[in-house]
Structure formats: C-alpha cells, structure tokens
Design a protein around this motif. Structure first.
Motif, PDB file in Angstrom:
ATOM      1  N   SER A 140       2.445  11.298   4.626  1.00  0.00           N
ATOM      2  CA  SER A 140       3.021   9.973   4.841  1.00  0.00           C
ATOM      3  C   SER A 140       2.518   9.353   6.130  1.00  0.00           C
ATOM      4  N   GLN A 141       2.802   8.054   6.205  1.00  0.00           N
ATOM      5  CA  GLN A 141       2.377   7.283   7.373  1.00  0.00           C
ATOM      6  C   GLN A 141       3.035   7.844   8.625  1.00  0.00           C
ATOM      7  N   GLU A 142       4.327   8.121   8.520  1.00  0.00           N
ATOM      8  CA  GLU A 142       5.009   8.714   9.658  1.00  0.00           C
ATOM      9  C   GLU A 142       5.359  10.143   9.317  1.00  0.00           C
ATOM     10  N   LEU A 161      -3.017  10.021   0.979  1.00  0.00           N
ATOM     11  CA  LEU A 161      -2.861   9.927   2.432  1.00  0.00           C
ATOM     12  C   LEU A 161      -2.491   8.503   2.809  1.00  0.00           C
ATOM     13  N   ASP A 162      -1.409   8.361   3.529  1.00  0.00           N
ATOM     14  CA  ASP A 162      -1.068   7.051   4.062  1.00  0.00           C
ATOM     15  C   ASP A 162      -1.401   7.113   5.540  1.00  0.00           C
ATOM     16  N   GLU A 163      -2.573   6.609   5.879  1.00  0.00           N
ATOM     17  CA  GLU A 163      -3.076   6.754   7.234  1.00  0.00           C
ATOM     18  C   GLU A 163      -2.164   6.055   8.231  1.00  0.00           C
ATOM     19  N   LYS A 196       0.824  -1.213   0.000  1.00  0.00           N
ATOM     20  CA  LYS A 196       0.000   0.000   0.000  1.00  0.00           C
ATOM     21  C   LYS A 196       0.859   1.264   0.000  1.00  0.00           C
ATOM     22  N   THR A 197       1.841   1.307   0.909  1.00  0.00           N
ATOM     23  CA  THR A 197       2.687   2.497   1.002  1.00  0.00           C
ATOM     24  C   THR A 197       3.479   2.699  -0.290  1.00  0.00           C
ATOM     25  N   THR A 198       3.911   1.588  -0.864  1.00  0.00           N
ATOM     26  CA  THR A 198       4.652   1.674  -2.119  1.00  0.00           C
ATOM     27  C   THR A 198       3.763   2.256  -3.215  1.00  0.00           C
TER      28      THR A 198
HETATM   29 MG    MG Z   1       2.352   1.055   4.869  1.00  0.00          MG
END
Ligand code: MG
Ligand code: ADP
Length: 578
Positions: A420-422, A499-501, A384-386
């Motif tokens: 990003s996620q972080e 958005l990467d929750e 997903k993040t990719t």
């Molecule tokens: Mg991820």
C-alpha cells in the motif's frame, strides 16, 4: 469511566447473556485456575466469619470462668488468615481476569484481521479502533481493580447472610428485614449522585483551565492590565467547583446517614429479637453477639458494591462491545489455489463508488498480460489507489469483475500481493513483521528477502532483524518502511504484485533505492504499479493513464510521449523537475 468518544454503532454489540457465556467458556478453558480462584475467594470471605463466631463464644464462655487467652489467640489467627486469604484471592482473581481478557483481546484482534473487506471499509479507524483500544482498556482496568473487590464484597454478603441463617433463622430475618430500607436509600441516592459527580468534574476541569491559561498568558494579562478580570474568572470558577464539591459531600453524608439509619434500625431489631430469644432460653447471649457482629459486617461490602456499580456497569458495556466484535463472522480465509506462475488479470466493466459518493471508477476495462508490468499514472484523486485495491481483492467494486486467466476467482488475495501507499509496520521485531507474509520463514529466508530489496541498513542495526520497530521501537524512515513491505512481498512470493507507490520526492536517494527495490521485488510477477515517479512508468511494459476514474490513454512510454497527449505533458513536467 469510559473516555471513548461516541462512535457510530456500525459493529454489533453482544447481549449480556452472550457475553457471560463467552466469559464462562474462556473460564472453562482453565478449569484448575478457575476452581482454585473460586475456592480462595470463598475461603477469604468465609474467614471473615471466624471473628464474630469466636467473639460470640467468648461472651458465653468467659462469664462461666473460661480463659480469655485461647479466644485472643483464635482472633489473632483469624485476622492473619483473613489478610493472607484476601491478598491471595485478590491476586488470583485479577490473574484469572487478565487471562480471560487476553483471550478475548486475541479473539477481537483476530476477528478484526479477518473481517470481510466490505465491513472493514466502513468501520476501519473508527468503531473498530475504539473497541480494540478503549474498550479493552476499560475492561482491563476493571479486571485488576474493581473485579476482585466486587467479587469479595458479593461473596461476603452472601456468606454473612448464610451465617446469620445458620445461627438462628429468627435473628437473620430480624436483620434482613431492614434491607428494603437500605434499597430505598440507594434508590434515592443513585439518580442524584451521577450528574452531580459529572458536574463537579467539569467544574474542576474549568477551574484548572482558567488557572493554567492565566499563568500561561501572564505576560499578555499584565500588558493589558487585565489582572482583575482574570482574577475574577479564577475566583468564580474556584467557587463553583467548591460549591459542587460541597454538594457532593452533603449528598454523600446524607446518604451515609440514611444507610446508618438503616443499619441501626436493623441492629436494634437483631438485638431486640435477640433479647427476647435469650429470655426464652432459645439462644445464648454469645449467639446474639455473633449475629449483631455479622449483621454489622454486611454494610461495608454493600456500600462497596454500590459505589463500584458505575464502574462495573461501564466495564460491562465495554465487554459486550468486545464480544460483539469477537462474534462477527469471519471472512473465509483466502484459499490457496494452484495458479499459473504468471496469470493474466482482467478488469471487466469495473465501477466503484464509496458509500453514496460519486463514481470513483467508471466502467474500467484493463488487461494485464502474464508477467506484464503495467504502470498506472494520473492526477491525485483519479482513482489509482481504488483501482489497485480492486485488483488486489481488498476492495469489492460496486460493479464489474476481476478475472484471472479468464475466470472469476473466490479470493484474489490468495494470488495478489499488495504494497500500500502507506505502509504499516507492526510493533515488534523486523523478523516478526516479515513473517506475517510467510509464518514459517527461516532466518535465512527473512535475511534473503531483505537483501533482495536492497535493505542493507538492516544488517547495520545492532540487533539486525531482531530490532524492535513500530510503536516505541526503532523509527523507520518512510522509504525503509516501504522496503520492509517489499521484502514481505518477496517472502510471500505471490504470482501477482500490486504496488501503490508512495509519493516520494524526485531525485532523492531513498526514492531511487526504492525504485530498484520495487523492480527487484516484482520481477517475474504480473505487476501493476501506481507510479508517482514517472521514471517508474518509463521502465514499465505499458503505461495506463487514469483520469476521473476512466482509462484515458494507454501504450508504451515511447508511444504515449510521441502521441503528445496527457501523458506526454505529465512527462514533460516531470523531466523539467529534474
Ligand atoms: Mg493514491
Ligand atoms: P488516487 O490514488 O488516484 O489519488 P483514490 O483512489 O485514492 O485516488 O481516490 C479517488 C477518489 O475516491 C477521491 O476523490 C477520494 O477522495 C475518494 N476516496 C478514496 N478512498 C475513499 C474512501 N475510503 N471513502 C470515500 N471516498 C474515498
């Protein structure tokens, strides 16, 4: 000494000549400051020549019945002058050094921020961090301590030799003939000293470690009546450290002795040649005195140059690493192209693998209609993040393309805002952090963006948007940091949002606020949201399920729940969690 751990040399390193040219270019940007600094450094070194000259005159004048007092006054004046000029020039040299370093650091950070994503993917966190951190610190330390000393010593040597030459060529030659002896002593010392110093430092570390662990574990040691063995270890290591310390000391005194020998051989030569010249009436006794004093003055600075050699060398090694980064070609800045308010995005045949790893995305086709809100769900590691990175243009896929309204674009980042996620909140004030998204934003716009994402806690802070956050500042909670990132998105106002929750706990108040904030921040944009909270997915126009890098299901929340497939199971598990 550098403390940086060895990093894979992924980033280039500049040549020494290139680094020197870069430093010279930075110096030319402050011509006045540079000229004044050089002038003062030369004056300080030159002032050191006054005392030997005055003493020489004194030797000639006093036997002829001259008064001593003018000479005493001149010597006192010279001492004050040397002290003042040396202090000033030390100050100016470190100032100038820090100015240059600040510019270099700016260049490095600037370049790091604009590296092409392909480079950044490979070096992020490793080499780059070491350069921005350790190498800058290494150069900074040398700039404030070593540099003024080295420059002062170098100039003193040069001016003293020049002074000897002016006094009498033959006297100068007699003295300088000894320099090869000195260089021989140096050649003997250098290779011996470095490993011995290193071994001594290791032994000292081991000694303190033995001491500390014996003291810390004193209860255990007593319980096992193990005192004698611990004592022996401490004694043993102390003895080793002491022995190495003594060897360093012996080597050092041996070297000092060889240096002294060189110095006294030289002094004897100067005095011998001097006596001969005086007898022939070619020079005065005073001139020989001055020459002997000048010659004597050479050795202090020479020794200092020798002992700071290591530091200068490691600062130089850091400098070429910094210039190496500063010289990297930057990625082209994102070109702001006129774009439709809500573009359609399409991933066509996108595959990706990191380095030589397995396929993380496997031939993904995905269309986001204009203004559509798509939720991407899937297990951890599904890709997903990719996928979010590819869509946001921060990651170039191994294969396939991203089309905007059916066309390829030069730089997706101009169109897409990524959260990003972080989230990284930069050290500085909140307002400064937000203005990264839009440099010219007014205070009112900054406040409005925070309001839009419901970050009302900011107004409750004593300093409001002026609150210093990040390293050493006000600690933001993870949801607060996410809110700040969403406010950045609102300020930047891109037509597409990705958005990467963050993985937030279900049902927590922070997570619910964040969901509201995300919805507000992405309103009116074509949006992809990586949803860990399936309530987010339920609100989206469409849900896409990713598994092992492939799209395995897609449809509305209701359709997928009704279909009873993978998403339906995820949803059942989610609702069971409450
Ligand atoms: Mg991820
Ligand atoms: P998700 O966001 O769905 O958890 P990711 O896209 O983060 O999945 O990761 C997919 C796979 O790619 C995982 O196996 C992960 O270990 C790997 N991966 C992610 N980022 C990198 C990277 N920078 N280098 C190498 N492997 C990576």
């Amino acid at each position: 000494m550098s403390t940086s751990t060895p990093q894979p040399a992924l980033l280039p390193v500049a040549t020494g000549r290139r680094a020197a040219r870069v430093v010279a270019a930075h110096l030319r940007r402050s011509p006045g400051q540079s000229a004044l600094t050089i002038l003062l450094a030369v004056a300080a070194a030159g002032a050191g020549l006054i005392a030997p000259a005055v003493l020489g005159r004194l030797v000639d004048a006093v036997p002829d019945g001259g008064s001593v007092w003018p000479f005493v006054a001149a010597l006192a004046g010279a001492a004050v002058l040397v002290a003042v000029l040396t202090g000033l020039s030390t100050l100016l040299i470190s100032r100038l050094g820090e100015t240059v370093l600040a510019r270099l650091r700016e260049a490095v950070v600037d370049r790091a921020l604009h590296l092409p994503s392909a480079t950044l993917d490979r070096v992020r966190g490793g080499d780059l961090l070491a350069r921005v951190g350790d190498d800058v610190a290494e150069v900074a330390e040398s700039v404030t301590t070593g540099l003024p000393q080295v420059i002062g010593a170098g100039l003193t040597v040069l001016l003293t030799v020049a002074g000897l030459g002016v006094l009498d060529g033959r006297l100068a030659l007699a003295g300088i003939a000894v320099v090869p002896l000195y260089l021989l002593a140096l050649r003997w010392y250098l290779p011996l000293s470095a490993p011995l110093y290193a071994a001594e430092r290791v032994a000292m570390g081991e000694r303190s470690q033995a001491l500390v662990s014996s003291v810390q574990g004193v209860d255990t040691v007593r319980a096992y009546a193990d005192e004698p063995r611990h004592r022996a270890v401490v004694t043993d290591r102390s003895a080793r450290a002491l022995e190495l310390g003594l060897r360093v000391f012996r080597l050092y005194s041996d070297f000092g002795w060889r240096m002294n020998r060189a110095e006294y051989v030289g002094l004897a030569a100067v005095l011998g040649v001097g006596a001969w010249l005086v007898r022939d009436g070619a020079v005065t006794v005073g001139a020989v005195t001055t020459a002997a004093l000048l010659f004597h003055r050479l050795f202090g600075p020479l020794g200092l140059l020798l002992f700071t050699f290591d530091d200068v060398q490691s600062a130089g090694a850091s400098l070429v690493r910094l210039v190496g980064v500063a010289d990297l070609p930057a990625a082209d800045p994102p070109t702001r192209v006129p774009s439709p308010a809500r573009p359609a995005l399409e991933l066509r045949g996108v595959s990706h693998r990191y380095e030589d790893g397995p396929l993380v995305l496997d031939d993904v086709d995905l269309v986001l209609a204009p203004g559509e809100r798509v939720a991407l769900v899937g297990a951890s590691g599904a890709g997903k993040t990719t996928l979010a990175g590819v869509l946001a243009g921060s990651l170039t896929p191994t294969a396939g393309t991203v089309l905007v309204d059916g066309r390829g674009v030069d730089d997706l980042r101009a169109l897409v805002g990524l959260v990003s996620q972080e989230v990284h909140v930069f050290a500085g004030t909140l307002a400064e952090d937000l203005r990264l998204a839009r440099p010219g934003a007014t205070d009112a716009e900054v406040a409005a963006a925070l309001d839009a994402v419901g970050a009302h806690w900011v107004a409750a802070l004593a300093d409001g948007t002026g609150t210093v956050v990040g390293e050493g500042g006000h600690e933001l909670t993870a949801p607060q940091a996410q809110q700040v990132a969403l406010a950045r998105l609102v300020l930047a106002d891109p037509p597409v949002a990705v958005l990467d929750e963050a993985t937030a706990e279900a049902g927590s108040a922070g997570a619910r606020d964040l969901e509201e904030a995300a919805t507000a921040a992405t309103a009116g944009r074509t949006t992809l949201v990586v949803a860990h909270r399936l309530t987010q997915a339920a609100r989206a126009d469409r849900v896409v399920v990713l598994a092992a890098g492939r799209v395995v299901e897609q449809g509305t929340h209701a359709e997928l729940v009704a279909a009873g497939g993978r998403y339906a199971r995820l949803w059942a598990a989610w609702t069971a969690r409450g």
